[in-house]
Design a protein around this motif. Sequence first.
Motif, PDB file in Angstrom:
ATOM      1  N   THR A  52       0.826  -1.208   0.000  1.00 40.50           N
ATOM      2  CA  THR A  52       0.000   0.000   0.000  1.00 40.50           C
ATOM      3  C   THR A  52       0.856   1.252   0.000  1.00 40.50           C
ATOM      4  N   ASP A  53       0.271   2.335  -0.525  1.00 42.82           N
ATOM      5  CA  ASP A  53       0.917   3.644  -0.437  1.00 42.82           C
ATOM      6  C   ASP A  53       0.484   4.325   0.855  1.00 42.82           C
ATOM      7  N   ALA A  54       0.899   5.571   1.038  1.00 44.31           N
ATOM      8  CA  ALA A  54       0.600   6.283   2.280  1.00 44.31           C
ATOM      9  C   ALA A  54      -0.894   6.473   2.498  1.00 44.31           C
ATOM     10  N   ALA A  55      -1.670   6.490   1.416  1.00 45.91           N
ATOM     11  CA  ALA A  55      -3.119   6.669   1.516  1.00 45.91           C
ATOM     12  C   ALA A  55      -3.864   5.354   1.668  1.00 45.91           C
ATOM     13  N   GLY A  56      -3.140   4.229   1.628  1.00 47.83           N
ATOM     14  CA  GLY A  56      -3.769   2.923   1.803  1.00 47.83           C
ATOM     15  C   GLY A  56      -4.171   2.227   0.520  1.00 47.83           C
ATOM     16  N   GLU A  57      -3.890   2.818  -0.649  1.00 47.59           N
ATOM     17  CA  GLU A  57      -4.227   2.162  -1.906  1.00 47.59           C
ATOM     18  C   GLU A  57      -3.187   1.089  -2.213  1.00 47.59           C
ATOM     19  N   THR A  58      -3.637  -0.060  -2.660  1.00 52.67           N
ATOM     20  CA  THR A  58      -2.727  -1.154  -2.965  1.00 52.67           C
ATOM     21  C   THR A  58      -2.187  -1.027  -4.391  1.00 52.67           C
ATOM     22  N   VAL A  59      -1.088  -1.713  -4.626  1.00 54.43           N
ATOM     23  CA  VAL A  59      -0.553  -1.805  -5.979  1.00 54.43           C
ATOM     24  C   VAL A  59      -1.593  -2.424  -6.904  1.00 54.43           C
ATOM     25  N   SER A  60      -2.262  -3.448  -6.426  1.00 56.51           N
ATOM     26  CA  SER A  60      -3.282  -4.112  -7.238  1.00 56.51           C
ATOM     27  C   SER A  60      -4.345  -3.136  -7.707  1.00 56.51           C
ATOM     28  N   ALA A  61      -4.841  -2.295  -6.777  1.00 59.47           N
ATOM     29  CA  ALA A  61      -5.865  -1.319  -7.142  1.00 59.47           C
ATOM     30  C   ALA A  61      -5.309  -0.275  -8.094  1.00 59.47           C
ATOM     31  N   ALA A  62      -4.077   0.173  -7.866  1.00 57.10           N
ATOM     32  CA  ALA A  62      -3.476   1.180  -8.729  1.00 57.10           C
ATOM     33  C   ALA A  62      -3.334   0.667 -10.156  1.00 57.10           C
ATOM     34  N   LEU A  63      -3.008  -0.609 -10.297  1.00 52.18           N
ATOM     35  CA  LEU A  63      -2.896  -1.184 -11.632  1.00 52.18           C
ATOM     36  C   LEU A  63      -4.267  -1.335 -12.287  1.00 52.18           C
ATOM     37  N   ARG A  64      -5.271  -1.769 -11.515  1.00 55.33           N
ATOM     38  CA  ARG A  64      -6.624  -1.935 -12.069  1.00 55.33           C
ATOM     39  C   ARG A  64      -7.204  -0.611 -12.532  1.00 55.33           C
ATOM     40  N   ASN A  65      -6.895   0.454 -11.818  1.00 54.20           N
ATOM     41  CA  ASN A  65      -7.496   1.755 -12.109  1.00 54.20           C
ATOM     42  C   ASN A  65      -6.800   2.507 -13.227  1.00 54.20           C
ATOM     43  N   GLY A  66      -5.760   1.924 -13.796  1.00 53.47           N
ATOM     44  CA  GLY A  66      -4.991   2.655 -14.790  1.00 53.47           C
ATOM     45  C   GLY A  66      -4.956   1.997 -16.139  1.00 53.47           C
ATOM     46  N   HIS A  67      -3.760   1.953 -16.689  1.00 57.86           N
ATOM     47  CA  HIS A  67      -3.553   1.444 -18.042  1.00 57.86           C
ATOM     48  C   HIS A  67      -4.079   0.022 -18.186  1.00 57.86           C
ATOM     49  N   ARG A  68      -4.769  -0.223 -19.275  1.00 58.89           N
ATOM     50  CA  ARG A  68      -5.404  -1.517 -19.519  1.00 58.89           C
ATOM     51  C   ARG A  68      -4.371  -2.643 -19.494  1.00 58.89           C
ATOM     52  N   GLN A  69      -4.839  -3.819 -19.154  1.00 55.93           N
ATOM     53  CA  GLN A  69      -4.029  -5.025 -19.264  1.00 55.93           C
ATOM     54  C   GLN A  69      -4.112  -5.500 -20.714  1.00 55.93           C
ATOM     55  N   ALA A  70      -3.015  -5.386 -21.430  1.00 56.40           N
ATOM     56  CA  ALA A  70      -3.013  -5.754 -22.840  1.00 56.40           C
ATOM     57  C   ALA A  70      -3.236  -7.256 -22.995  1.00 56.40           C
ATOM     58  N   GLU A  71      -3.841  -7.612 -24.101  1.00 58.52           N
ATOM     59  CA  GLU A  71      -4.127  -9.013 -24.354  1.00 58.52           C
ATOM     60  C   GLU A  71      -2.852  -9.781 -24.683  1.00 58.52           C
ATOM     61  N   GLY A  72      -2.897 -11.083 -24.457  1.00 59.12           N
ATOM     62  CA  GLY A  72      -1.755 -11.924 -24.778  1.00 59.12           C
ATOM     63  C   GLY A  72      -0.946 -12.261 -23.546  1.00 59.12           C
ATOM     64  N   SER A  73       0.010 -13.147 -23.717  1.00 65.22           N
ATOM     65  CA  SER A  73       0.844 -13.624 -22.614  1.00 65.22           C
ATOM     66  C   SER A  73       2.162 -12.850 -22.608  1.00 65.22           C
TER      67      SER A  73
END
Length: 422
Positions: free
Chosen positions: A156-177
């Motif tokens: 988590t960051d200082a505000a309590g947001e997790t890395v997981s949430a930060a990734l979900r809320n931002g740039h799309r997960q591109a397709e493929g492996s």
Amino acid sequence: MSTTNEQFLDDFRTMSTFGATEGGGVDRQAGTAADHETRQWFGGWLARHGFNETVDQAGNQFGTVELVPGAPYVLVGSHLDSQPLAGRYDGAYGVLAAAHAAARVADDVAAGKVEPRYNLAVVNWFNEEGSRFTPSMMGSSVFTGKLALDTALATTDAAGETVSAALRNGHRQAEGSAPALTDVANYAEIHIEQGRILQEQGIQIGIVDKTWAASKYRVTVNGAQSHTGATRMEDRQDALYGAALLIAAARDLTAEFGQGLLHTSVSEMQVLPNSPVTIARQVLMNLDLRSPDEDVLARARDILAKWIGDVQERSRTDVQLELTHQWGLVAYQPEGVALGTASAEQLGFSHMNIMTVAGHDSTNMKDAVPTVMLFVPSEEGISHNEAEFTRGEDAVRGAELLTEVVRRLVRGELEAAAINND
């Protein structure tokens, strides 16, 4: 200047508009809107230049080009995230130089100028800086198995947001492996020096052959909370005073050794309760010791331990040090140093072997695969600052050198050199 080099500088100027600050730098800490905007722009760049974009679970952003079906990858890159109010070059220069180098080599392969042994991949490592989410070099640590994915995502960051949430809320997960470590044959990275050795010596290129040794601590200073006015001076157990003494001791420690043999710093301080009328009961901070000599580092730790006893006695506090990271002088593979040297000599660039004081994603990768690490000069050695600057001709020269390095890696010259040295 060639059209190719002009396009590189144009792309760098465009990339630097994301998270731009009034002081001429950038502020795009990992997983913030500015970071995601930069990642999205870079994803578009990759698509326009024939790369297939993928993003792994740790947020590492890849662009791949298949040259030899089923073959491993030559991986090349750095990071796009920054410190707060940082410079434009740290990390981001290396990502863009990697992308241009890979695109140029892919074009050479398509034109029949290069016979490839490996495929090509460019990477933007997530959260190299570690300013919002700790530890630094997070993405490459997960990639190389040094940090568990679940641990990274739950950070988590200082505000309590997790890395997981930060990734979900931002740039799309591109397709493929996305590529995995088992898919990588070797790695290359270019970076600004973040020091002034190259500039002072008038050398165009640094070939990194070792890392400085380092010991990093989480420091806790425990005192007693009390009134800033009413508490008698002799009764105070001021954690902030104890921290101040330790900060001064860490700086004074460098004078116990020859010039340049020890770097120390204290950073990221938290003061509790941080009230204007209350003496601090606790201070949390980071302590960093680095040296090009492991014996110096060991002696520095011993001296500091003795001085901490004096700090505790003077401030009537308790000081605890928790070792969080430690590494010794670690060498990059000699065949990688030789390949970087040969590439610089072919292009007529002056060069020298140089140690890296800062940590980079390559310091993780070199422990897993053969790695080439390169530096270009930094003006006045300024870094993690909006005034950070590398001249255009130095930036272009570095991109040209990285292109030659990647060309040789794709042909399998690193492995050939290793075999010849056995």
